[in-house]
Design a protein around this motif. Structure first.
Motif, PDB file in Angstrom:
ATOM      1  N   TYR A 332       0.840  -1.200   0.000  1.00 17.61           N
ATOM      2  CA  TYR A 332       0.000   0.000   0.000  1.00 17.61           C
ATOM      3  C   TYR A 332       0.883   1.261   0.000  1.00 17.61           C
ATOM      4  O   TYR A 332       0.676   2.193  -0.781  1.00 17.61           O
ATOM      5  CB  TYR A 332      -0.920  -0.010   1.225  1.00 17.61           C
ATOM      6  N   ASN A 333       1.886   1.280   0.862  1.00 18.49           N
ATOM      7  CA  ASN A 333       2.744   2.463   0.965  1.00 18.49           C
ATOM      8  C   ASN A 333       3.558   2.702  -0.306  1.00 18.49           C
ATOM      9  O   ASN A 333       3.783   3.844  -0.697  1.00 18.49           O
ATOM     10  CB  ASN A 333       3.666   2.354   2.179  1.00 18.49           C
ATOM     11  N   LEU A 334       3.991   1.600  -0.924  1.00 18.02           N
ATOM     12  CA  LEU A 334       4.743   1.751  -2.170  1.00 18.02           C
ATOM     13  C   LEU A 334       3.900   2.448  -3.235  1.00 18.02           C
ATOM     14  O   LEU A 334       4.370   3.340  -3.941  1.00 18.02           O
ATOM     15  CB  LEU A 334       5.162   0.366  -2.702  1.00 18.02           C
ATOM     16  N   LEU A 345       5.308   7.947  -7.429  1.00 21.60           N
ATOM     17  CA  LEU A 345       6.713   7.664  -7.770  1.00 21.60           C
ATOM     18  C   LEU A 345       6.869   6.226  -8.278  1.00 21.60           C
ATOM     19  O   LEU A 345       7.708   5.945  -9.128  1.00 21.60           O
ATOM     20  CB  LEU A 345       7.578   7.882  -6.518  1.00 21.60           C
ATOM     21  N   VAL A 346       6.046   5.332  -7.745  1.00 21.45           N
ATOM     22  CA  VAL A 346       6.146   3.916  -8.142  1.00 21.45           C
ATOM     23  C   VAL A 346       4.800   3.451  -8.678  1.00 21.45           C
ATOM     24  O   VAL A 346       3.766   3.626  -8.029  1.00 21.45           O
ATOM     25  CB  VAL A 346       6.549   3.039  -6.922  1.00 21.45           C
ATOM     26  N   ALA A 374       2.190  -5.523  -4.695  1.00 16.28           N
ATOM     27  CA  ALA A 374       1.992  -4.219  -5.349  1.00 16.28           C
ATOM     28  C   ALA A 374       2.244  -4.304  -6.853  1.00 16.28           C
ATOM     29  O   ALA A 374       2.142  -3.297  -7.552  1.00 16.28           O
ATOM     30  CB  ALA A 374       2.926  -3.192  -4.724  1.00 16.28           C
ATOM     31  N   GLU A 375       2.579  -5.518  -7.346  1.00 13.20           N
ATOM     32  CA  GLU A 375       2.939  -5.749  -8.749  1.00 13.20           C
ATOM     33  C   GLU A 375       4.133  -4.882  -9.181  1.00 13.20           C
ATOM     34  O   GLU A 375       4.237  -4.455 -10.326  1.00 13.20           O
ATOM     35  CB  GLU A 375       1.731  -5.510  -9.666  1.00 13.20           C
ATOM     36  N   LYS A 433      20.401   8.051  -8.832  1.00 20.73           N
ATOM     37  CA  LYS A 433      19.913   8.699  -7.608  1.00 20.73           C
ATOM     38  C   LYS A 433      18.674   7.931  -7.155  1.00 20.73           C
ATOM     39  O   LYS A 433      17.737   7.746  -7.928  1.00 20.73           O
ATOM     40  CB  LYS A 433      19.563  10.156  -7.908  1.00 20.73           C
ATOM     41  N   VAL A 434      18.681   7.451  -5.924  1.00 24.24           N
ATOM     42  CA  VAL A 434      17.538   6.657  -5.439  1.00 24.24           C
ATOM     43  C   VAL A 434      16.968   7.269  -4.160  1.00 24.24           C
ATOM     44  O   VAL A 434      17.676   7.911  -3.387  1.00 24.24           O
ATOM     45  CB  VAL A 434      17.932   5.173  -5.167  1.00 24.24           C
ATOM     46  N   LEU A 435      15.671   7.037  -3.978  1.00 26.16           N
ATOM     47  CA  LEU A 435      15.000   7.433  -2.729  1.00 26.16           C
ATOM     48  C   LEU A 435      15.036   6.217  -1.809  1.00 26.16           C
ATOM     49  O   LEU A 435      14.620   5.122  -2.192  1.00 26.16           O
ATOM     50  CB  LEU A 435      13.546   7.823  -3.043  1.00 26.16           C
ATOM     51  N   TRP A 436      15.568   6.386  -0.593  1.00 25.10           N
ATOM     52  CA  TRP A 436      15.649   5.270   0.352  1.00 25.10           C
ATOM     53  C   TRP A 436      14.338   5.181   1.132  1.00 25.10           C
ATOM     54  O   TRP A 436      13.900   6.154   1.717  1.00 25.10           O
ATOM     55  CB  TRP A 436      16.842   5.448   1.287  1.00 25.10           C
ATOM     56  N   PHE A 437      13.713   3.995   1.106  1.00 27.55           N
ATOM     57  CA  PHE A 437      12.385   3.788   1.690  1.00 27.55           C
ATOM     58  C   PHE A 437      12.511   2.703   2.747  1.00 27.55           C
ATOM     59  O   PHE A 437      12.854   1.553   2.439  1.00 27.55           O
ATOM     60  CB  PHE A 437      11.432   3.364   0.551  1.00 27.55           C
ATOM     61  N   VAL A 438      12.291   3.071   4.035  1.00 23.97           N
ATOM     62  CA  VAL A 438      12.448   2.115   5.146  1.00 23.97           C
ATOM     63  C   VAL A 438      11.135   1.356   5.325  1.00 23.97           C
ATOM     64  O   VAL A 438      10.062   1.949   5.383  1.00 23.97           O
ATOM     65  CB  VAL A 438      12.847   2.862   6.433  1.00 23.97           C
TER      66      VAL A 438
END
Length: 1546
Positions: A332-334, A345-346, A374-375, A433-438
């Protein structure tokens, strides 16, 4: 027989052999086997240590031999012992990472008697061993602090006593190929029969022990080692070279011809083998997400994953309920919390990176399934530990090509990533360049109650991308579709009989490969419980996985690698209560590796007593592209154990399967990896480009056709087609299937009953001399030499590099910290023997590095491509290196046979020889040139002669006519005038010196006087004083006060050899010659009288001396050649005057001109320009002593600018000093007003081939200061004629500066390979093997040159290489020798051609060169003949029948590594010795050995015998900038260089 069913049947053979499913595969009956080895009751044929024993038996053959490999010499500071305990906790070296973690240690129990093997090895067939012999001397007395020097010394001393070369024999030619077969490498004593001729030869010290081929006596341990090396190399190479040589410019490399006796495949064409049907069970879920949903809702409390901490305690248990709910949250968050509603973003189908550490499988699993829900396509990668991690950059390229913008990670991992000062995660090298997602729950928003992920059946959409590291270090992404992932899980479930709630103990990496497939995917499909053992726990407690198996009483499955079993063997002794009876399946992930069999067997051997059943060990084969290729299933209890293939290594290297014949040591034992996976079809295709089916007895690449494989390399359609869309062809060219097959990257064959055997990997394949070898097999052999005793944690990397058009094997091992030098060397020589005996292949380089220094993969294995890269870049920093090029390189060109040259019988028509213009040229004719100055001098009638003036008379004439004209100005280091001389001042000082000489007593006419002065005015005055007194001056360089012990003997020698009756010098030097330091070096009592000329008397000489005729001696010119020969040449008055006149006319020197001279004034053209030319021509000479440039490098150029000089002369050493010292200062020099725009000629005075690279870089560097690119040019002179060529002046109508816009006309490019054959072949600039040669200036007036064959003395055609001969009025008249060797003199100074113009008398220069007519015209309208000097004959090295010039090899070597500042080469008993100066830490010394060996082999087709690494400044260079290679050789052989490292290449 193993493949009995597939080979052509012999008549009467039972066709049923080999048909049974698991029949033991033996070569013949058991009785024959029992005859071979008396052993215990159990059939030991299938024990683990078959390979270890073979290695030990092979080594036993060498046991009795003396150690004949010279140990490398190492400076003590290099031998650093790390203080670490002998036992270190085990490390990992996973097979896909190219390590060799699974040491094939012989098991502790039930060891076998080896007498039969050893006796068989000794008395049996002799294998063609060409590697080193075993180190018999195992002296343990060498101290840990680095006693290797002493040990090596003792060793050399012992060797020295055994090494004799009879003095009358020529040095052995190790480049020839003899057929004397000696089994050992022991050095035979030469018969000590001393001939009368020998007895007369004087010997020094204990020189009778060794004498070189050149008659140089040597008594050092260095030469003993070299001699030992020579004797070792005199043994025959493996295949003798065929005798052929095509006499063309192209040198033909020996092409490995196929051996007519080599085994060939004889079986029928194989047929594709089908696996059993994939039996779809009704309750199997339609997709993995559906399975997760089912278990998460039906059995939320069921444990899914238990993670251990480093103490072996459970850290947390993840249940299926938690896995489901947290995965939904991540999904869901992705999709909804990144970016904005309008611009998320995704989106489904996007790729995201999963970056999780190896100790957190739970967070990884949640993220992986969150992505599936999330496919989104997860790309699991390793945690980048630093910005420069091994392989991290390549991973970054993969992420970039996949379009990854988001990276999922855990909280702990995120905190550990390197941060910038602002707290953001730093950008990794090569990464997008990447966004880090915890992904921790506390950081995520709860999904709304009405939001559920859409769960559908598995489709062709991409499920995930698994990364794969290639052989070259590149990283590819293998895409796996959802249907392939599901089918693969079903296929594994069927093969492994997985059931619900079963327990899997997993030690493997859960992010990829077998660990991911079993412990993350298949486990969830079957609701299994995974116990994850992190790598950190395994390092602390290697038994942790076994303890977990014992803990869970139900039937368990364990997924391990061979190394995990191996470590358990090392640690099991401490454990009492181990019971493995509950283990129903032990999946060995790298079981397809040929050497995993030993770990499996050793493990079984130890743990069978603890309940382990033999049938539960299940090796499997897999690859990133084809997923699981095959897996052996657990057998029913009591059924027959699986068969083994014991195959001939020789056969395998030719790609065919041959069962081991009885007497061979070189075998490979293979275990099968089960049958084809359910639902799959498998075939074996040839390795060549067309995927054609193999024969049944042929090794090829396994290919599978099934849904359960990868589908592509992400974004690489071409490579995808070659790997995932292969259509195998039958013999008739038809495709065997409409469905595409996938290449697995595994090499092997399908045996009886459809069993699959894997013999290696495509990535580990090395093709050496047309034979295939597998890196893993070589690792196994190396480990079997002394398992675990020497190699640190079994860490060995094997790879190949391409040198000289073939692959060469390199072995790199980490050595234990407590190993001594002697241990290392002994181990290395044993490994070389073992690999040679077992694999019949030579190792090119064996390197040992300190423990824990090889680049690691994330799980601690060796990063192979990074290791190879470091090796090639010279950045590996090994602590020991052994190169064996003599053994391995067997494709060198055949040594050249000399061709007969043009003889007198050749047709000569006019000036043609063999249809070419004779190579001869001349300067302008002196008789036709008007010399006004000469006419003026003679008109004064100072002397009775009308056409000739002595130099002393010219000085008197100048003192009368232009007394105040300044002739000389001497500058000091500050650039100010130290002193100057006008014509009259010089004349008066010369008179006073002549008066002192007359006063001194009865000096005879023509007595020799040594002038030992520093460069300056005193030297010039003393020279003319000698002429005024009728004496013969000899200029001698004074000894260096700081280096008196090495410089004073040369002074003494020149004084003695020249028979000087007195020494004239300054007060300071006079004191130095009589000092205490001097007396320690030479016998100061034997000096002739020493006079100092600092205080001159007022009186004049009684009357000036007038020589009787022009042919009397004017002065002697002494110099030391680069080969260390001291030679003095005689210059008559006539030659001296002719010389000065020639230079005056060529350079257009007049009293109004100023010339800057930065040269040494002691010999050659430097002396003539410094002392003679100004007096003769009247121009002003600005004198700059080269030694002053060491204080002020800008002195010379500043003087040239300040005095607005148009002509200047310097040496190469001066030019190099300016290039290096002023390279970064050009801007500041420009700002100080330094201007070189007025310089028309800057002449480098040299007796060598022009150094094109140096002159070009000098021109480029000072172009900004106004230096014209054409101004820099070279001259050429030699002992017999001090100046043959000089650039012409620029005021007249000279060709040199015509058309400044055209390309530089004076450089040509020749083929270096043709030069080796004494031929000239012009090529284009930038061609391979091209060498730029610069013209050596224009031939002086009155000089004629011709190119002659140095052997036959016949004239050569134009553009042919030969010796330069010169005819001129200013030739020297002969050598001045004490011994009066007239033959040498007459040949050098008065040679005649053998045919053609046989009347002219020529002087031989001793230099090779050629003439080439150019398109340019000179002043008279004639076309200009350019002379190109190639090199000195006495310096050239004859190797393999070819002529090599040291400078060419040195140039190649200097280019190889940034730390090599200088290089010199020389030969010793036909071995090439390369000395390099290291500008860097001593740790880099050993890196240079392979690089130097490679480049000389690649570019010059020569094998380096010895590599010597020394400090900066050790290579002696004379004042002219020439290397003194023979001094260096003598210093090396006398062990005086204090080298950092000496490597003796085998």
């Amino acid at each position: 027989m193993l493949i009995g069913a597939y080979l052509p049947q012999a008549p009467g053979m039972d066709p049923s052999i080999g048909q049974e499913r698991r029949a033991p595969i033996t070569p013949t009956s058991s009785s024959r086997y029992n005859r071979r080895r008396s052993s215990g009751s159990r059939d030991e044929r299938y024990r683990s240590d078959v390979h270890t024993e073979a290695v030990q038996a092979a080594l036993a053959k060498h046991k009795e031999r003396k150690m004949a490999v010279p140990m490398p010499s190492k400076r003590r500071s290099l031998v650093v012992q790390n203080s670490m305990d002998a036992y270190t906790p085990p490390d990992t070296s996973s097979e896909e990472d190219g390590g060799g973690g699974e040491g094939t240690s012989s098991s502790r129990e039930g060891s076998i008697s080896m007498e039969h093997w050893i006796s068989r090895a000794i008395h049996g067939t002799s294998s063609t061993t060409t590697t080193t012999s075993s180190t018999a001397s195992s002296s343990s007395s060498s101290t840990r602090s680095g006693g290797n020097g002493a040990a090596a010394g003792r060793l050399a001393d012992v060797l020295a006593q055994h090494v004799y070369i009879s003095n009358h024999s020529a040095p052995p030619d190790v480049t020839g190929y003899t057929n004397t077969t000696t089994d050992g490498i022991q050095v035979e004593r030469a018969p000590v029969s001393v001939t009368s001729a020998q007895r007369q030869t004087p010997k020094y010290g204990n020189a009778e022990l060794m004498d070189t081929g050149d008659g140089v006596p040597v008594s050092s341990r260095v030469s003993a080692k070299i001699q030992q090396l020579v004797n070792t190399l005199k043994r025959p190479k493996r295949p003798p070279l065929r005798e052929f040589f095509v006499d063309d410019f192209e040198e033909l490399l020996e092409v490995q011809q196929p051996d007519p006796n080599q085994p060939k495949a004889e079986g029928a064409q194989m047929v594709a083998v089908q696996g059993e049907k994939l039996g779809v069970v009704t309750n199997w879920p339609p997709s993995l997400e559906a399975a997760l949903q089912r278990w998460g809702t039906i059995s939320p409390k069921a444990p899914c994953l238990t993670t251990m901490d480093t103490n072996g305690k459970p850290l947390y248990v993840l249940t299926y309920g938690k896995l489901w709910s947290r995965s939904v949250k991540v999904a869901y968050n992705l999709l909804h919390k990144l970016g904005t509603k309008q611009e998320p973003l995704v989106r489904p189908g996007d790729r995201v990176a999963l970056v999780f550490p190896n100790n957190d499988p739970g967070a990884f699993m949640i993220a992986f399934y969150g992505c599936l829900l999330a496919e989104v396509v997860p790309v699991p990668i390793e945690v980048p530990l630093s910005r420069k991690d091994a392989g991290s950059q390549q991973i970054g390229f993969l992420l970039g090509s996949c379009g990854v913008t988001v990276a999922l990670t855990s909280d702990a991992c995120h905190k550990g990533l390197p941060k910038s000062p602002t707290g953001e995660v730093q950008q990794f090298r090569g990464w997008p360049k990447v966004l880090w997602f915890v992904t921790e729950s506390k950081h995520l928003s709860k999904p709304p109650r009405d939001w559920f992920p859409y769960i559908k059946e598995a489709t062709q959409d991409t499920a995930y991308i698994e990364y794969k590291t290639c052989k070259d270090g590149g990283v590819l992404g293998v895409t796996v579709t959802r249907i392939a992932m599901l089918t693969h899980c079903q296929s594994l479930t069927q093969s492994c009989s997985y059931t619900e709630a079963e327990t899997i103990v997993n030690v493997l990496d859960f992010k990829k490969d077998v660990g991911l497939w079993h412990a993350v995917q298949t486990s969830v499909m079957n609701m299994m419980h995974v116990i994850s053992i992190p790598y950190a726990l395994m390092k602390v407690n290697p038994l942790s996985w076994i303890q977990k198996v014992c803990l869970y009483k139900g039937k368990t499955v364990a997924c391990v690698k061979s190394r995990d079993m191996h470590w358990a063997l090392v640690a099991h002794r401490d454990q009492r209560d181990i019971n493995l009876s509950s283990l129903r399946m032990l999946v060995v992930a790298d079981g397809s590796n040929p050497w995993s069999i030993s770990s499996c067997d050793a493990f079984l051997n130890v743990f069978q007593t603890k309940g382990l059943k033999p049938e539960v060990i299940c090796p499997c084969a897999s690859s990133p592209e084809a997923l699981t290729v095959a897996i052996q299933r657990p057998l029913e209890e009591g059924s027959t154990p699986p068969g083994r293939g014991i195959l001939s290594m020789q056969g395998l290297s030719h790609g065919v399967i041959r069962v081991d014949s009885e007497e061979k040591l070189s075998v490979l034992t293979l275990q099968d990896v089960g049958s084809v996976m359910p639902g799959g079809v498998m075939c074996v295709v040839k390795l060549e480009s067309v995927p054609q089916l193999c024969k049944t007895d042929e090794i090829g690449e396994l290919c599978v056709c099934t849904v359960a494989t990868g589908t592509s390399y992400y974004g690489l359609s071409g490579m995808t087609k070659n790997t995932f869309e292969v259509f195998p062809l039958a013999n008739d060219g038809s495709s065997i299937s409409d469905l595409p097959f996938t290449r697995t990257g595994l090499l092997g064959f399908i045996g009886p009953a459809g069993l699959i055997f894997v013999a290696g990997k495509m990535d580990g394949l090395m093709v050496v001399g047309g034979r295939r070898h597998n890196a893993d097999d070589i690792v196994a052999t190396a480990l079997a030499v002394e398992p675990m005793k020497f190699v640190y944690r079994g860490r060995i990397a094997v790879f190949s590099i391409t040198v000289l058009h073939d692959e060469r094997i390199v072995v790199v091992a980490e050595q234990r910290p407590d190993s001594t030098e002697e241990d290392s060397f002994q181990w290395m020589s044993r490994v070389l023997q073992a690999i040679d005996s077992i694999h019949q292949v030579g190792v090119y380089c064996l390197a040992l590095v300190p423990s824990n220094t090889l680049p690691k993969t994330p799980l601690g294995g060796i990063h192979l491509s990074e290791t190879k890269q470091l090796f090639l870049e010279g950045a590996l920093h090994p602590c020991n290196v052994l190169m064996c090029p003599h053994t391995c390189v067997i494709n060198l060109p055949k040594p050249r046979q000399k061709q007969p040259e043009i003889g007198p019988a050749s047709v000569m028509v006019g000036n043609l020889v063999s249809g070419k213009r004779i190579a001869q040229a001349s300067g302008r004719d002196l008789g036709q040139i008007e010399d006004n100055d000469q006419a003026r001098k003679t008109s004064l009638k100072i002397t009775a002669t009308t056409s000739f003036l002595f130099l002393s008379e010219v000085l008197q004439w100048r003192a009368q006519t232009t007394p105040d004209h300044v002739l000389y100005t001497l500058l000091n280091s500050r650039g100010t005038i130290a002193s100057s001389l006008t014509c009259v001042q010089l004349h008066k000082r010369a008179e006073k010196i002549a008066a002192i000489l007359a006063e001194r007593g009865p000096l005879q006419d023509g007595d020799h006087i040594a002038l030992v002065y520093p460069p300056g005015i005193d030297l010039i005055a003393a020279f003319y004083g000698c002429l005024y007194a009728g004496c013969v001056p000899i200029t001698v360089r004074p000894p260096h006060p700081q280096n008196i012990s090495t410089t004073l003997p040369t002074v003494k020698m020149i004084v003695e050899v020249s028979r000087s009756v007195c020494v004239m010098t300054t007060q300071v030097i006079s004191k130095l010659l009589r000092s205490k330091e001097a007396s320690a070096t030479v016998d100061i009592r034997t000096w002739p009288p020493i006079m100092d000329t600092d205080d001159l008397p007022k009186k004049k000489p009684p009357l000036q001396h007038k020589p009787s005729n022009a042919d009397t001696l004017a002065y002697l010119d002494f110099s030391v050649s680069t080969t260390g020969m001291l030679a003095g040449v005689k210059m008559s008055h006539a030659a001296t005057s002719a010389f000065c006149r020639s230079i005056k006319l060529q350079c257009e020197l007049y009293p109004s001109r100023e010339v800057a001279i930065c040269l040494d004034p002691y010999c050659g053209l430097g002396f003539v320009l410094w002392c003679l030319c100004s007096v003769y021509s009247g121009h002003q000479s600005i004198l700059i002593p080269p030694s002053e440039l060491e204080v002020n490098p800008a002195l010379w150029l500043s003087a040239v600018s300040q005095y607005k000089v148009r002509d200047t002369f310097c040496s190469y050493s001066v030019m190099e000093l300016c290039t290096k010292g002023l390279g970064l200062q050009t801007d500041s020099l420009k700002s100080r007003g330094l201007d070189l725009s007025r310089v028309r000629t800057c002449v480098v005075v040299a007796e060598e081939r022009p150094r094109t690279a140096l002159t070009q870089s000098f021109s480029k560097l000072f172009k900004d200061l106004g230096l014209h690119p054409r101004a820099v040019s070279t001259s050429f002179g030699c002992r017999v004629n001090l100046a043959i060529c000089l650039p012409a002046g620029v005021t007249g109508s000279c060709w040199y500066f015509q058309g400044t816009s055209g390309p530089d006309p004076t450089t040509v490019y020749v083929d270096m390979r043709a030069l080796r054959h004494d031929r000239v072949r012009l090529v284009e600039r930038g061609s391979p093997h091209s060498l730029s040669l610069m013209e050596s200036g224009k031939i002086l007036p009155g000089v004629r040159i011709i190119i002659a064959n140095p052997e036959t003395k016949g004239p050569m055609g134009e553009s042919h290489l030969g010796e330069i001969w010169v005819h001129s009025g200013h030739n020297a008249s002969g050598y001045f020798t004490v011994y009066g060797d007239e033959a040498l003199q007459s040949d050098h100074f008065s040679s005649r051609l053998s045919f053609g113009d046989t009347q002219t008398v020529w002087a031989r220069t001793g230099y090779l060169g050629f003439l080439r007519r150019t398109e340019l015209t000179d002043a008279s309208g004639e076309r200009h003949d350019a002379l190109y000097v190639v090199g000195a004959l006495e310096e050239a090295m004859e190797l393999r029948g070819m002529r090599y010039h040291p400078i060419d090899i040195e140039t190649s070597v200097i280019r190889t590594h940034k730390s090599i500042t200088e290089c010199a080469v020389f030969t010793w008993t036909n071995l090439l010795v390369v000395v390099v100066e290291l500008d860097g830490s001593e740790q880099e010394a050993l890196d240079l050995v392979p690089l130097v060996t490679n480049v000389v082999l690649e570019e010059h087709y020569l094998i380096v015998g010895v590599v010597v690494v020394v400090d900066i400044g050790v290579i002696p260079i004379n004042s002219r900038g020439e290397k003194q290679r023979m001094h260096l050789r003598d210093g090396f052989l006398a062990d005086q260089l204090d080298p950092i490292y000496v490597a003796y290449n085998m």
